[in-house]
Design an enzyme around this catalytic site. Structure first.
Site, mmCIF file in Angstrom:
data_model
loop_
_atom_site.group_PDB
_atom_site.id
_atom_site.type_symbol
_atom_site.label_atom_id
_atom_site.label_comp_id
_atom_site.label_asym_id
_atom_site.label_seq_id
_atom_site.Cartn_x
_atom_site.Cartn_y
_atom_site.Cartn_z
ATOM 1 N N PHE A 189 68.499 79.255 10.452
ATOM 2 C CA PHE A 189 69.698 79.957 10.948
ATOM 3 C C PHE A 189 71.009 79.276 10.579
ATOM 4 O O PHE A 189 72.067 79.901 10.592
ATOM 5 C CB PHE A 189 69.624 80.118 12.482
ATOM 6 C CG PHE A 189 70.030 78.895 13.262
ATOM 7 C CD1 PHE A 189 71.377 78.602 13.475
ATOM 8 C CD2 PHE A 189 69.088 78.022 13.779
ATOM 9 C CE1 PHE A 189 71.768 77.472 14.173
ATOM 10 C CE2 PHE A 189 69.463 76.886 14.475
ATOM 11 C CZ PHE A 189 70.811 76.612 14.674
ATOM 12 N N LYS A 194 63.176 86.144 3.270
ATOM 13 C CA LYS A 194 63.168 86.415 4.719
ATOM 14 C C LYS A 194 64.216 85.528 5.370
ATOM 15 O O LYS A 194 64.034 84.325 5.510
ATOM 16 C CB LYS A 194 61.795 86.121 5.338
ATOM 17 C CG LYS A 194 61.743 86.631 6.777
ATOM 18 C CD LYS A 194 60.833 85.842 7.682
ATOM 19 C CE LYS A 194 61.456 84.646 8.311
ATOM 20 N NZ LYS A 194 62.518 84.883 9.297
ATOM 21 N N GLU A 203 65.830 85.378 11.645
ATOM 22 C CA GLU A 203 66.052 86.560 12.491
ATOM 23 C C GLU A 203 67.269 86.376 13.409
ATOM 24 O O GLU A 203 67.786 87.334 13.969
ATOM 25 C CB GLU A 203 64.784 86.885 13.306
ATOM 26 C CG GLU A 203 64.361 85.847 14.341
ATOM 27 C CD GLU A 203 63.560 84.676 13.753
ATOM 28 O OE1 GLU A 203 63.649 84.421 12.536
ATOM 29 O OE2 GLU A 203 62.859 84.016 14.549
ATOM 30 N N SER A 242 62.757 73.783 10.829
ATOM 31 C CA SER A 242 62.398 72.599 11.615
ATOM 32 C C SER A 242 61.102 71.988 11.072
ATOM 33 O O SER A 242 60.287 72.689 10.460
ATOM 34 C CB SER A 242 62.225 73.007 13.079
ATOM 35 O OG SER A 242 61.235 74.009 13.159
ATOM 36 N N CYS A 277 71.472 69.892 8.940
ATOM 37 C CA CYS A 277 70.351 68.960 8.741
ATOM 38 C C CYS A 277 70.864 67.639 8.201
ATOM 39 O O CYS A 277 70.133 66.661 8.166
ATOM 40 C CB CYS A 277 69.312 69.558 7.820
ATOM 41 S SG CYS A 277 69.934 69.740 6.159
ATOM 42 N N GLU A 323 65.210 65.113 17.164
ATOM 43 C CA GLU A 323 66.318 65.857 16.541
ATOM 44 C C GLU A 323 66.995 66.697 17.625
ATOM 45 O O GLU A 323 66.354 67.543 18.254
ATOM 46 C CB GLU A 323 65.798 66.782 15.425
ATOM 47 C CG GLU A 323 66.934 67.556 14.766
ATOM 48 C CD GLU A 323 66.482 68.481 13.634
ATOM 49 O OE1 GLU A 323 65.402 69.096 13.750
ATOM 50 O OE2 GLU A 323 67.230 68.600 12.655
HETATM 51 P P1 NAD Z 1 62.974 77.187 12.510
HETATM 52 O O1 NAD Z 1 61.918 76.261 12.036
HETATM 53 O O2 NAD Z 1 62.915 77.630 13.930
HETATM 54 O O3 NAD Z 1 62.979 78.542 11.632
HETATM 55 C C1 NAD Z 1 63.015 78.515 10.229
HETATM 56 C C2 NAD Z 1 62.320 79.758 9.689
HETATM 57 O O4 NAD Z 1 60.952 79.744 10.064
HETATM 58 C C3 NAD Z 1 62.915 81.063 10.217
HETATM 59 O O5 NAD Z 1 62.999 81.988 9.171
HETATM 60 C C4 NAD Z 1 61.917 81.503 11.287
HETATM 61 O O6 NAD Z 1 61.825 82.904 11.394
HETATM 62 C C5 NAD Z 1 60.606 80.923 10.790
HETATM 63 N N1 NAD Z 1 59.714 80.519 11.864
HETATM 64 C C6 NAD Z 1 60.067 79.987 13.078
HETATM 65 N N2 NAD Z 1 58.967 79.689 13.791
HETATM 66 C C7 NAD Z 1 57.899 80.015 13.033
HETATM 67 C C8 NAD Z 1 56.494 79.936 13.225
HETATM 68 N N3 NAD Z 1 55.962 79.456 14.351
HETATM 69 N N4 NAD Z 1 55.684 80.363 12.225
HETATM 70 C C9 NAD Z 1 56.191 80.851 11.073
HETATM 71 N N5 NAD Z 1 57.530 80.951 10.846
HETATM 72 C C10 NAD Z 1 58.367 80.545 11.806
HETATM 73 O O7 NAD Z 1 64.382 76.504 12.173
HETATM 74 P P2 NAD Z 1 65.836 76.949 12.634
HETATM 75 O O8 NAD Z 1 65.998 76.682 14.095
HETATM 76 O O9 NAD Z 1 66.138 78.295 12.126
HETATM 77 O O10 NAD Z 1 66.730 75.914 11.799
HETATM 78 C C11 NAD Z 1 67.050 74.633 12.251
HETATM 79 C C12 NAD Z 1 66.119 73.580 11.673
HETATM 80 O O11 NAD Z 1 66.163 73.626 10.254
HETATM 81 C C13 NAD Z 1 66.538 72.162 12.049
HETATM 82 O O12 NAD Z 1 65.387 71.430 12.351
HETATM 83 C C14 NAD Z 1 67.208 71.635 10.794
HETATM 84 O O13 NAD Z 1 67.192 70.234 10.644
HETATM 85 C C15 NAD Z 1 66.382 72.307 9.731
HETATM 86 N N6 NAD Z 1 67.107 72.386 8.478
HETATM 87 C C16 NAD Z 1 66.709 71.564 7.479
HETATM 88 C C17 NAD Z 1 67.381 71.562 6.287
HETATM 89 C C18 NAD Z 1 66.981 70.649 5.178
HETATM 90 O O14 NAD Z 1 67.513 70.779 4.085
HETATM 91 N N7 NAD Z 1 66.072 69.726 5.387
HETATM 92 C C19 NAD Z 1 68.479 72.419 6.101
HETATM 93 C C20 NAD Z 1 68.850 73.257 7.143
HETATM 94 C C21 NAD Z 1 68.147 73.234 8.342
#
Ligand code: NAD
Length: 492
Positions: A152, A176, A179, A229, A284, A385
């Protein structure tokens, strides 16, 4: 809710209603206004998108790279032309300031520019006479249908770490978006449509876990780029690998910055505050722990506390605002809970940003900058985190101890050092176990022509996003060893 209020998918060059039966509200995090509803698309929508992408691949891969990049040149100019509108959309749904939204779009555009060099970047290599009369060449070919799953916090930038390279290399793609923030990609796809890309080359499927699982399980999808994450990155990586796919999965972070006594204090404080509190800490590459070494302790502590207290918090579209809200009420409650946990574990609440109300935006998910002092390195708060505007302070006596602390963590996204000593900088660069290193830099975000190099639990895979790594990820090498009989007889 009438269908016209629901976001469509974009499949095979057309906007189409998802066959979803479940929908989520997309909410402005500052005003709590419901902006739209996003469909939680079912597996069948992924099936339709994958078929379209597979059909498109057969002719797209035969389109010369010099022609493929023409669509990207058009996209660059369209993104620039619509930058303001896109930036506003990011701020509406994600909460960051308009300046921050424009900044992330600039990064997106830079990735498009780099991918325009694919006729050079995608080249293989060759050697004549590997044996008498025999030549060997390596060529790069696209892998096929690819997919991108985004988080997000950078709705306009992160898909562009992958998308321009994927299609420039001759692959087709399914995106994708998160959401929580689906509107930005909706607008980007309106621009992609205007480029005239052949139908099926890029496809958008809105949704959540069901879409992700369908992508991971689909036999036609060959390569997947994920950012999110760490627990989800780990799940996506291992499941995708089990299904035989090429995977690159970027995860979470807990980024330390080290401040030596010889650092320029004014510059360091400004940079550290921007890193910890910019984008409300939802980066991140946000500084999450500041470790002062020796004499830096007192000067930096007072300065960073003052920077935290004076940061202007509010709605990202309002003039002069330096920090917006966090993404949703659940996130706000989680962050405030972690702040309390830090206090319970013995840290001192030097600046407490909880329970903050912003006049005119009382329903927004605001937390003001927060600083926890004397964080115990072995406490849970030191390892978790937080993903909010919270900076923990620690103190050590030597750079060696500070590097050992950096390397003791499970994450490896970024580590930064503030100093005026070249020798200390080199030691840090050499020894710190993180993939993105900053020297007097607070957000060590690699430019588009360098890989975004997370390590340890911040990355699962081999090849990173952006630059040459992305070109390698989106191509498979083929080696041809060849001999021609006529030439052979001439030589012997
Ligand atoms: P998230 O893991 O909740 O969601 C990321 C994606 O995975 C979304 O598209 C979501 O729909 C999907 N998703 C969520 N839960 C899922 C599941 N159980 N099974 C399958 N798909 C699932 O992450 P977020 O809250 O949207 O973003 C924040 C996180 O992203 C933080 O931990 C941040 O550090 C990380 N991030 C990392 C980088 C990097 O370059 N390393 C960059 C940006 C964000």
């Amino acid at each position: 809710m009438s269908l016209k209020n629901l976001l469509p998918n974009y499949i095979n060059g057309e906007w189409s209603a998802s066959s979803a039966t479940e929908f989520l509200d997309v909410v402005n995090p500052a005003t709590a206004e419901v902006l739209t509803q996003v469909p939680l698309s079912p597996k069948s929508d992924v099936e339709v998108a994958t078929t379209a992408a597979a059909v498109a691949f057969t002719s797209w891969r035969r389109t010369p790279p010099t022609q493929r990049v023409q669509y990207l040149f058009r996209l660059k100019f369209l993104l620039e032309e619509h930058l303001d509108e896109l930036a506003r959309t990011i701020t509406w749904e994600c909460g960051k300031t308009l300046t921050e939204s424009k900044g992330e779009l600039q990064r997106a555009i830079e990735n498009v520019e780099v991918a325009c060099g694919i006729p050079m970047l995608m080249q293989g290599y060759n050697l004549e006479d590997i044996a008498r009369g025999i030549d060997e060449i390596m060529i790069r070919q696209p892998v096929g249908v690819t997919a991108i799953i985004a988080p997000f916090n950078f709705p306009g930038m992160i898909p562009f770490w992958f998308l321009p390279y994927a299609i420039a290399c001759g692959n087709t793609c399914i995106i994708k978006p998160s959401e929580k923030v689906p509107l930005t990609m909706q607008k980007v796809f309106e621009l992609l449509e205007k480029t005239g890309l052949p139908k099926g080359v890029v496809n958008l499927v809105n949704g959540a876990k069901e879409v992700v699982d369908a992508i991971l399980e689909h036999p036609t999808i060959r390569a997947i780029s994920f950012v999110g994450s760490s627990p989800v990155a780990q799940y996506v990586y291992s499941k995708g690998a089990a299904y035989g796919k090429r995977m690159q999965c970027q995860g979470g972070a807990k980024n330390p910055i080290i401040i030596l006594p010889d650092a320029d204090l004014a510059m360091t404080t400004r940079i550290a505050a921007d890193s910890a509190f910019g984008c409300a800490g939802q980066r991140c590459l946000a500084a999450s722990v500041a470790v002062t070494v020796g004499e830096a302790r007192h000067t930096f502590t007072d300065a960073i506390a003052s920077a935290a207290q004076t940061r202007v918090v509010g709605y990202g579209l309002d003039e002069g605002v330096q920090m917006g809200p966090v993404i949703n009420p659940e996130s706000k409650a989680r962050i405030e809970g972690l702040i309390q946990k830090g206090a319970n574990e013995g840290a001192k609440l030097l600046v407490d940003g909880r329970n903050s109300k912003i006049s005119g935006y009382e329903q927004g998910n605001f937390i003001r900058p927060t600083i926890l002092q004397n964080v115990d390195p072995s406490s849970e708060i030191a390892r978790t985190e937080i993903f909010g505007p919270v900076l923990g302070l620690m103190h050590l006596e030597t750079i060696e101890e500070a590097i050992a602390l950096v390397n003791s963590g499970k994450w490896g996204n970024m580590a930064c050092l503030f100093t005026s000593s070249g020798a200390a900088a080199r030691q840090f660069r050499y020894e710190a176990e993180a993939g993105n290193i900053g020297i007097n830099i607070g957000v060590a975000a690699p430019m588009a022509f360098f890989p975004f190099s997370g390590w340890k639990d911040s990355f699962y895979g081999d090849l990173h996003g952006q630059g040459r790594d992305a070109v390698e990820f989106f191509t498979q090498t083929k080696v041809v060893v060849e001999r021609w009989p006529q030439e052979w007889s001439r030589q012997f």
